[in-house]
Every structure is written in C-alpha cells, then in structure tokens.
Design a protein around this motif. Sequence first.
Motif, PDB file in Angstrom:
ATOM      1  N   GLU A   1      -2.896  -2.840 -14.501  1.00 24.80           N
ATOM      2  CA  GLU A   1      -2.176  -2.787 -13.082  1.00 24.80           C
ATOM      3  C   GLU A   1      -2.369  -4.055 -12.229  1.00 24.80           C
ATOM      4  O   GLU A   1      -1.334  -5.185 -11.399  1.00 24.80           O
ATOM      5  CB  GLU A   1      -1.772  -1.902 -12.111  1.00 24.80           C
ATOM      6  CG  GLU A   1      -0.613  -0.898 -12.583  1.00 24.80           C
ATOM      7  CD  GLU A   1      -0.544   0.800 -12.577  1.00 24.80           C
ATOM      8  OE1 GLU A   1       0.296   1.679 -13.364  1.00 24.80           O
ATOM      9  OE2 GLU A   1      -1.618   0.725 -11.533  1.00 24.80           O
ATOM     10  N   TYR A   2      -3.875  -3.847 -11.381  1.00 20.43           N
ATOM     11  CA  TYR A   2      -4.703  -4.107 -10.764  1.00 20.43           C
ATOM     12  C   TYR A   2      -4.057  -6.221 -11.812  1.00 20.43           C
ATOM     13  O   TYR A   2      -3.931  -6.580 -10.782  1.00 20.43           O
ATOM     14  CB  TYR A   2      -5.274  -4.438 -10.546  1.00 20.43           C
ATOM     15  CG  TYR A   2      -6.630  -5.054  -9.699  1.00 20.43           C
ATOM     16  CD1 TYR A   2      -6.164  -5.408  -8.226  1.00 20.43           C
ATOM     17  CD2 TYR A   2      -7.518  -6.247  -9.591  1.00 20.43           C
ATOM     18  CE1 TYR A   2      -7.022  -6.058  -7.623  1.00 20.43           C
ATOM     19  CE2 TYR A   2      -7.982  -6.522  -8.998  1.00 20.43           C
ATOM     20  CZ  TYR A   2      -8.000  -7.088  -7.735  1.00 20.43           C
ATOM     21  OH  TYR A   2      -8.751  -7.960  -6.908  1.00 20.43           O
TER      22      TYR A   2
ATOM     23  N   ARG B   1       1.014  -0.906  -0.156  1.00 20.04           N
ATOM     24  CA  ARG B   1      -0.394   0.271  -0.095  1.00 20.04           C
ATOM     25  C   ARG B   1       0.694   1.407  -0.084  1.00 20.04           C
ATOM     26  O   ARG B   1       0.703   1.957  -0.715  1.00 20.04           O
ATOM     27  CB  ARG B   1      -1.209  -0.162   0.616  1.00 20.04           C
ATOM     28  CG  ARG B   1      -1.313   1.062   1.510  1.00 20.04           C
ATOM     29  CD  ARG B   1      -3.604   1.523   0.851  1.00 20.04           C
ATOM     30  NE  ARG B   1      -4.078   2.345   1.122  1.00 20.04           N
ATOM     31  CZ  ARG B   1      -5.502   2.386  -0.118  1.00 20.04           C
ATOM     32  NH1 ARG B   1      -5.655   1.000  -0.555  1.00 20.04           N
ATOM     33  NH2 ARG B   1      -6.018   3.615   0.868  1.00 20.04           N
TER      34      ARG B   1
ATOM     35  N   ALA C   1      -6.491  -1.190  -2.747  1.00 15.72           N
ATOM     36  CA  ALA C   1      -5.926   0.452  -3.815  1.00 15.72           C
ATOM     37  C   ALA C   1      -6.303   0.353  -5.418  1.00 15.72           C
ATOM     38  O   ALA C   1      -7.005   1.370  -5.335  1.00 15.72           O
ATOM     39  CB  ALA C   1      -4.496  -0.291  -3.931  1.00 15.72           C
TER      40      ALA C   1
ATOM     41  N   ARG D   1       3.902   6.248  -5.283  1.00 14.76           N
ATOM     42  CA  ARG D   1       3.586   6.527  -6.856  1.00 14.76           C
ATOM     43  C   ARG D   1       1.662   7.429  -6.981  1.00 14.76           C
ATOM     44  O   ARG D   1       2.822   8.759  -8.063  1.00 14.76           O
ATOM     45  CB  ARG D   1       3.132   4.765  -7.777  1.00 14.76           C
ATOM     46  CG  ARG D   1       3.227   5.163  -9.090  1.00 14.76           C
ATOM     47  CD  ARG D   1       1.698   5.720 -10.002  1.00 14.76           C
ATOM     48  NE  ARG D   1       0.555   4.673  -9.655  1.00 14.76           N
ATOM     49  CZ  ARG D   1       0.652   4.027 -10.076  1.00 14.76           C
ATOM     50  NH1 ARG D   1       0.563   3.647 -11.265  1.00 14.76           N
ATOM     51  NH2 ARG D   1      -0.919   3.331  -9.888  1.00 14.76           N
TER      52      ARG D   1
ATOM     53  N   LEU E   1      -4.894   1.986  -8.291  1.00 17.61           N
ATOM     54  CA  LEU E   1      -4.171   0.884  -9.110  1.00 17.61           C
ATOM     55  C   LEU E   1      -5.587   0.990 -10.438  1.00 17.61           C
ATOM     56  O   LEU E   1      -6.193   1.531 -10.649  1.00 17.61           O
ATOM     57  CB  LEU E   1      -3.754  -0.092  -8.629  1.00 17.61           C
ATOM     58  CG  LEU E   1      -2.612  -1.177  -7.451  1.00 17.61           C
ATOM     59  CD1 LEU E   1      -2.657  -2.235  -7.316  1.00 17.61           C
ATOM     60  CD2 LEU E   1      -1.739  -0.325  -8.265  1.00 17.61           C
TER      61      LEU E   1
ATOM     62  N   ASP F   1       5.225   4.738 -12.508  1.00 18.79           N
ATOM     63  CA  ASP F   1       4.333   3.336 -12.257  1.00 18.79           C
ATOM     64  C   ASP F   1       5.441   2.566 -13.330  1.00 18.79           C
ATOM     65  O   ASP F   1       5.341   1.596 -12.044  1.00 18.79           O
ATOM     66  CB  ASP F   1       3.780   3.814 -14.611  1.00 18.79           C
ATOM     67  CG  ASP F   1       2.477   5.030 -13.769  1.00 18.79           C
ATOM     68  OD1 ASP F   1       2.540   5.258 -12.781  1.00 18.79           O
ATOM     69  OD2 ASP F   1       2.268   5.223 -14.567  1.00 18.79           O
TER      70      ASP F   1
ATOM     71  N   MET G   1       7.168   1.327  -9.592  1.00 19.11           N
ATOM     72  CA  MET G   1       6.084   1.015  -8.728  1.00 19.11           C
ATOM     73  C   MET G   1       5.720  -0.271  -8.725  1.00 19.11           C
ATOM     74  O   MET G   1       5.843  -1.508  -7.912  1.00 19.11           O
ATOM     75  CB  MET G   1       4.542   1.780  -8.509  1.00 19.11           C
ATOM     76  CG  MET G   1       3.854   1.077  -7.367  1.00 19.11           C
ATOM     77  SD  MET G   1       2.049   1.813  -8.062  1.00 19.11           S
ATOM     78  CE  MET G   1       1.704   0.728  -9.135  1.00 19.11           C
TER      79      MET G   1
ATOM     80  N   ILE H   1       2.575   2.274  -3.419  1.00 17.03           N
ATOM     81  CA  ILE H   1       1.780   2.271  -3.893  1.00 17.03           C
ATOM     82  C   ILE H   1       1.257   4.081  -3.645  1.00 17.03           C
ATOM     83  O   ILE H   1       1.342   4.775  -4.918  1.00 17.03           O
ATOM     84  CB  ILE H   1      -0.245   1.285  -3.970  1.00 17.03           C
ATOM     85  CG1 ILE H   1       0.038   0.338  -4.664  1.00 17.03           C
ATOM     86  CG2 ILE H   1      -1.563   2.078  -5.212  1.00 17.03           C
ATOM     87  CD1 ILE H   1      -0.630  -0.204  -4.423  1.00 17.03           C
TER      88      ILE H   1
END
Length: 151
Positions: free
Chosen positions: A135-136, A73, A125, A79, A131, A86, A89, A76
């Motif tokens: 990304e997720y 977290r 997130a 970022r 995110l 990006d 991260m 994240i």
Amino acid sequence: MTPELLALPAVRRALLSRSQKELADLHLRRDILRLDDEGLSQRTIAELVGLSQPEVSRRLKRRRLASFEESPREIILHRAVGDCTDEQMMEQLLAMTMTSSPPSAGAAHDGGVSASGNAAQLGQAFQDGLLTEVEYDQLRERVRTVATGRS
C-alpha cells in the motif's frame, strides 16, 4: 514495524486501541468547533466533552488549523478500526491530492488535519504499522506521479 511484530495479537490490539483513540480525538476536535458554531458557551462545551473551559478555549483559538475534511491519516485510521475495507481506503487515498512537500509549520500544531496528503504522513502511517509495504509503495508512486506530472 516488522511483519513478525505485527503478527503478535497484543501488538494488533495496541494498534487498534491507538487508532481508536486518535480517531476519537479528531472527532472531539470537530465536535468542539461544531458546538461553538451552535452558540454554546465554552463552559457548557467543556462539561459536554469532559475538558476544562481553558482547554476548550485553547482549542477554539486553534480553529484555523482544523478541517472538517478527512485527512489521509484519518482515512487510514478508519480502515485500521474496521470502518472501511482495504479497497475503500486505497480508493479514497488515491483520489486525494498528494504532494511530496511536508505540511506547513502551523499544520502540525494541535494535530491539525489537512485535506491534502504528503509523503511524510504516508511514511509515518507505514512506520506505525497502519499501511502495508505494498500500500505504501503504491501511494508513494502516486505522490511521485503528481510531483513529476507523469501519468
């Protein structure tokens, strides 16, 4: 959070402010522990950080829940506030040990940070707009890979 909502300048500003506040809270938690380690009294620590002495005492009692390592977290959030790119991260998150299990009951107390990540943290997130869907999905695949032992 929908892409349309994230496109609104007021929403982006609110998310930035929230991310900055959350990072500041994490740093404050660690500063209290460091000041205690330096031998400062709880009263002095309270004056320095702008909290009451009883609140400093409560936070010190929860020392075992704190970590000096960055949580997923926190990476994240860095970022989100512009402290890293990006790519940086994602590199950091993909290098972490990720599990599909939730944190222990004690880890959630006081927002305790953990050196390992889990799917629930990533999902939160993503829901918070921190995110992107791409990304997720990439991070969730990493969690599945670790959980199943696939390469």
